[in-house]
Design a protein around this motif. Structure first.
Motif, PDB file in Angstrom:
ATOM      1  N   ASP A 167     -24.610   0.242  19.249  1.00 42.70           N
ATOM      2  CA  ASP A 167     -24.859   1.586  19.782  1.00 42.70           C
ATOM      3  C   ASP A 167     -23.642   2.487  19.587  1.00 42.70           C
ATOM      4  O   ASP A 167     -23.782   3.669  19.284  1.00 42.70           O
ATOM      5  CB  ASP A 167     -25.207   1.518  21.274  1.00 42.70           C
TER       6      ASP A 167
ATOM      7  N   MET B  57     -23.729   3.500  16.111  1.00 42.83           N
ATOM      8  CA  MET B  57     -24.849   4.441  15.906  1.00 42.83           C
ATOM      9  C   MET B  57     -24.516   5.847  16.417  1.00 42.83           C
ATOM     10  O   MET B  57     -25.011   6.832  15.869  1.00 42.83           O
ATOM     11  CB  MET B  57     -26.112   3.919  16.603  1.00 42.83           C
ATOM     12  N   THR B  58     -23.710   5.947  17.483  1.00 44.50           N
ATOM     13  CA  THR B  58     -23.356   7.296  17.949  1.00 44.50           C
ATOM     14  C   THR B  58     -22.600   8.046  16.865  1.00 44.50           C
ATOM     15  O   THR B  58     -22.653   9.271  16.800  1.00 44.50           O
ATOM     16  CB  THR B  58     -22.474   7.288  19.213  1.00 44.50           C
ATOM     17  N   GLY B  59     -21.901   7.305  16.001  1.00 45.65           N
ATOM     18  CA  GLY B  59     -21.229   7.956  14.880  1.00 45.65           C
ATOM     19  C   GLY B  59     -22.214   8.622  13.933  1.00 45.65           C
ATOM     20  O   GLY B  59     -21.848   9.522  13.188  1.00 45.65           O
TER      21      GLY B  59
ATOM     22  N   ASN C 219     -24.904  10.173  15.031  1.00 47.70           N
ATOM     23  CA  ASN C 219     -25.657  11.165  15.805  1.00 47.70           C
ATOM     24  C   ASN C 219     -25.806  12.506  15.113  1.00 47.70           C
ATOM     25  O   ASN C 219     -26.875  13.089  15.102  1.00 47.70           O
ATOM     26  CB  ASN C 219     -24.964  11.382  17.154  1.00 47.70           C
TER      27      ASN C 219
ATOM     28  N   MET D  57     -28.534  12.832  12.529  1.00 51.13           N
ATOM     29  CA  MET D  57     -29.935  12.640  12.898  1.00 51.13           C
ATOM     30  C   MET D  57     -30.559  13.979  13.234  1.00 51.13           C
ATOM     31  O   MET D  57     -29.960  14.807  13.896  1.00 51.13           O
ATOM     32  CB  MET D  57     -30.038  11.662  14.070  1.00 51.13           C
TER      33      MET D  57
ATOM     34  N   ARG E 217     -38.984   6.952  14.112  1.00 49.61           N
ATOM     35  CA  ARG E 217     -38.588   5.551  13.958  1.00 49.61           C
ATOM     36  C   ARG E 217     -38.009   5.300  12.575  1.00 49.61           C
ATOM     37  O   ARG E 217     -37.047   4.550  12.424  1.00 49.61           O
ATOM     38  CB  ARG E 217     -39.779   4.636  14.215  1.00 49.61           C
TER      39      ARG E 217
ATOM     40  N   GLU F 260     -34.515   6.461  12.647  1.00 46.21           N
ATOM     41  CA  GLU F 260     -33.694   5.497  13.396  1.00 46.21           C
ATOM     42  C   GLU F 260     -33.364   4.280  12.511  1.00 46.21           C
ATOM     43  O   GLU F 260     -32.226   3.820  12.467  1.00 46.21           O
ATOM     44  CB  GLU F 260     -34.475   5.070  14.647  1.00 46.21           C
ATOM     45  N   ILE F 261     -34.359   3.812  11.781  1.00 48.50           N
ATOM     46  CA  ILE F 261     -34.153   2.632  10.936  1.00 48.50           C
ATOM     47  C   ILE F 261     -33.219   2.959   9.776  1.00 48.50           C
ATOM     48  O   ILE F 261     -32.336   2.167   9.433  1.00 48.50           O
ATOM     49  CB  ILE F 261     -35.517   2.096  10.447  1.00 48.50           C
TER      50      ILE F 261
ATOM     51  N   ARG G 214     -29.846   3.025  11.134  1.00 51.26           N
ATOM     52  CA  ARG G 214     -29.472   1.653  11.488  1.00 51.26           C
ATOM     53  C   ARG G 214     -28.957   0.915  10.254  1.00 51.26           C
ATOM     54  O   ARG G 214     -27.990   0.164  10.325  1.00 51.26           O
ATOM     55  CB  ARG G 214     -30.690   0.944  12.083  1.00 51.26           C
ATOM     56  N   GLU G 215     -29.595   1.173   9.111  1.00 49.96           N
ATOM     57  CA  GLU G 215     -29.154   0.523   7.881  1.00 49.96           C
ATOM     58  C   GLU G 215     -27.715   0.911   7.543  1.00 49.96           C
ATOM     59  O   GLU G 215     -26.902   0.067   7.173  1.00 49.96           O
ATOM     60  CB  GLU G 215     -30.079   0.905   6.719  1.00 49.96           C
TER      61      GLU G 215
ATOM     62  N   GLU H 126     -25.457  -0.762   9.936  1.00 50.97           N
ATOM     63  CA  GLU H 126     -25.324  -2.180   9.596  1.00 50.97           C
ATOM     64  C   GLU H 126     -24.394  -2.372   8.401  1.00 50.97           C
ATOM     65  O   GLU H 126     -23.676  -3.367   8.314  1.00 50.97           O
ATOM     66  CB  GLU H 126     -26.699  -2.783   9.289  1.00 50.97           C
TER      67      GLU H 126
ATOM     68  N   ARG I 246     -17.021   3.217  14.276  1.00 44.99           N
ATOM     69  CA  ARG I 246     -17.709   4.408  14.757  1.00 44.99           C
ATOM     70  C   ARG I 246     -17.311   5.632  13.940  1.00 44.99           C
ATOM     71  O   ARG I 246     -18.147   6.472  13.609  1.00 44.99           O
ATOM     72  CB  ARG I 246     -17.384   4.650  16.231  1.00 44.99           C
TER      73      ARG I 246
END
Lengths: 358, 281
Positions: free
Chosen positions: B123, B126-128, B130, B133, B148, B151-152, B155-156, B159, B190
């Motif tokens: 998380d 992921m905020t990095g 933001n 998005m 979604r 988001e995915i 997420r990639e 990751e 981040r």
């Protein structure tokens, strides 16, 4: 032994990001849904629905709303009662002015009005933090309740000063007012709470939820990565007030039937705050657990003496009840300061290893 | 590979275009022009001027209280300088806020770890993402379809950063529970997740043991090499600074006292005096 995630591999991020990534959890939640939607309405008594289940659902919704603000966005608020009052009074005004509009639409409109009021009262959060903000939100609590008491327009100038839920139909079934059965009111409340709980869960696991938690945990670092703290806090206030507003509306229309401003006093704000502290800050599940604790424990304590065949004067019983309740709150906070949701999590972790915890 | 580690040439040297530096064109990414910053009577920065070239590792060093952190805070818009200006990507910046700096591709880490302690490693990283998005609040509510997919997608990328920093096993661990060295790494993650053009590192190796320092050095070099990220870093470990950086700027009491390649700076009498003190004879 049975609660194992071993062998449940995720091959996509979609599967990994599911709300319940573990199969057993999915079965468990399905089981809960069957009980809640089928078993309880068919078997439960009027008393159980009216005194336990409906208030439990309504307070869960309010607790989710406050948890979004306090637990996720880190903004302490004591204005819950005031925002619930906005929802209730606005529903009353709207539904008496437009009787033909669907009551669900009215609930949502009232929630939106409550959200805009929350937005206004959230503005001080730009400058003040923590306990000081909590005191500032007290202003909303006292001002709003005072206003609904004072301005008779809000209760249609009636002499008693109370708002009463008029009968309204949904799909041809009366859901509010004196003629609505407890079963229908329970089902409507359950459906609304489920939908809003899902929305809340989606929000907190997405971008907005991460922004909230970032502002809560370290606002300077949040700013550095491009989050606007003020905007983020105001959204939190608005959405939280929306939830509280809808909860307030449900409280009058699906539970109490009629209410005065007294129902939305500062006590209500504290009750909801206790629920999220006991249930677990920053947890949607915790909101339900906390609401269940605060709603059910006093009822259990009230009924306990009869169960054991004891008879005691009613005032003595009431005092013991309050003392025990306070003791239980302190006890739970000492045992697990992160709330019942954390206890639940620990239990699940223990269960994974049971019966061979080595 | 080792051209990064090897000190590049002095600014004034004619060797500049000898090809030793990987980016021979020396495109300037950021120019700091006569920046002055004071808090009341304390002059934190006094007419500091330097530049950061695209793709280089630029170190800012100096004794305690020299104004290094203040300099970074000015660059990413946290402080407003009283005088001077900053030119970033060719544009002179007027009023600056951290949010604008972040949206223009400046990311940073902090001297004291500034992670979101209650959130998991994933998380935090992921905020990095933001700022990148786009889906509005309605889509986030239903968390279906486009929301979604977005988001995915992010997420990639997150990751990928996790993979790069070798922190896969701790992706679901709350960062508050991690040891110090790993927290520093997550914080770098981040910042990297935002895919910045300019990365500001405030003492990335403070309080680490030798191994952790070596790991961190490796990551900094890899970031610079693989992603071509320009890096400005503050560091006290002189060995690290001299090995890592292409050019070094030295501050003392808010003034710039030297600027050039590590070798040049090391030989500078003013720098030696500032660090060791001047004998009073």
């Amino acid at each position: 032994m049975f609660y194992r995630e071993t062998g449940q591999f995720k091959s996509s991020y979609k599967a990994d990001q599911a709300i319940f990534p573990i199969t057993q959890d999915r079965w468990f939640i399905l089981f809960i849904f069957i009980i809640a939607f089928l078993v309880i309405p068919l078997t439960a008594s009027e008393y159980l629905l009216q005194a336990v289940m409906i208030p439990l659902l309504i307070f869960s919704l309010a607790a989710i709303g406050l948890n979004l603000l306090v637990g996720y966005a880190g903004q302490l608020s004591l204005g819950t009662g005031g925002f619930m009052a906005v929802g209730a009074y606005m529903t009353y005004k709207l539904t008496t002015a437009f009787p033909e509009v669907n009551i669900i639409v009215i609930f949502i409109l009232a929630g939106l009005i409550s959200a805009s009021v929350g937005f206004l009262f959230g503005i001080p959060s730009l400058r003040i933090k923590g306990f000081y903000l909590a005191v500032a939100t007290l202003a909303s609590q006292f001002f709003l309740v005072w206003m609904f008491n004072k301005v008779s327009w809000f209760y249609n100038h009636n002499s008693s000063g109370t708002i009463t839920a008029p009968p309204r139909e949904l799909f041809g079934v009366t859901v509010t007012g004196p003629t609505a059965t407890a079963e229908t009111r329970y089902i409507v409340a359950l459906a609304i709470v489920c939908v809003f709980a899902l929305i809340a869960k989606n929000l907190v696991r997405g971008r907005l939820g991460r922004s909230w938690m970032a502002v809560r945990d370290m606002d300077i670092a949040a700013e550095i990565i491009g989050i606007r703290p003020f905007q983020t806090k105001l959204i939190a206030f608005s959405i939280s007030s929306f939830y509280c507003g809808v909860a307030g509306a449900l409280m009058v229309f699906l539970w109490l039937g009629s209410a005065e401003t007294e129902a939305f006093s500062i006590n209500e704000s504290f009750y909801v705050l206790f629920m999220i502290i006991i249930g677990g800050l920053g947890s949607i599940l915790g909101s339900f657990l906390g609401a269940a604790f605060i709603v059910c424990v006093p009822i259990l304590l009230t009924n306990a003496p009869q169960l054991f065949g004891l008879s005691m004067p009613i005032d003595l019983q009431k005092h013991i009840e309050i003392m025990l309740f306070g003791f239980l709150i302190v006890f739970f906070l000492i045992v697990e300061p992160h709330g019942l949701a954390r206890l639940w999590q620990i239990a699940k972790e223990k269960l994974r290893l049971w019966p061979f915890p080595y | 590979m080792n051209e990064i580690v090897a000190p590049s040439n002095k600014e004034t040297n004619a060797n500049e275009s000898s090809g030793l530096h990987k980016d021979a064109s020396f495109e300037t990414l950021l120019e700091v022009e006569k920046i002055s910053l004071s808090f009341g009577g304390v002059h934190a920065l006094d007419e500091v001027t330097f530049d950061i070239r695209k793709g280089e590792i630029r170190a800012i060093i100096g004794p305690n209280g020299a104004g290094k952190s203040s300099m970074l805070n000015v660059i990413n818009g946290f402080y407003q300088p009283q005088q001077g200006f900053i030119k970033y990507k060719g544009n002179e910046r007027k009023k600056m806020s951290p949010q604008i700096a972040a949206s223009q591709g400046i990311a940073r880490t902090f001297q004291n770890i500034a992670l979101f302690r209650g959130m998991s490693t994933l998380d935090n990283i992921m905020t990095g993402r933001n700022l990148k998005m786009r889906r509005g609040i309605f889509w986030q509510m239903i968390h279906w379809g486009p929301a979604r997919n977005e988001e995915i997608h992010h997420r990639e990328i997150a990751e990928h950063v996790i993979d790069f920093l070798e922190i896969e096993p701790i992706r679901k661990t709350p960062v508050g529970r991690l040891p110090y060295g790993l927290q520093k790494r997550v914080e770098l993650g981040r910042a990297l997740a935002a895919q910045p053009d300019l990365l500001l590192l405030d003492e990335p190796m403070a309080g680490m043991n030798v191994e952790e320092k070596e790991d961190m050095c490796r990551f900094i070099i890899d970031v610079n090499e693989e992603f071509g990220t320009t890096i400005a870093l503050i560091e006290h470990d002189m060995g690290v600074v001299m090995d890592l950086s292409d050019r070094v700027v030295v501050l003392n009491y808010g003034k710039k006292i030297a600027d050039g390649t590590p070798d040049f700076v090391r030989a500078d009498q003013g720098v030696v005096d500032a660090y060791l003190g001047v004998s009073e004879k």
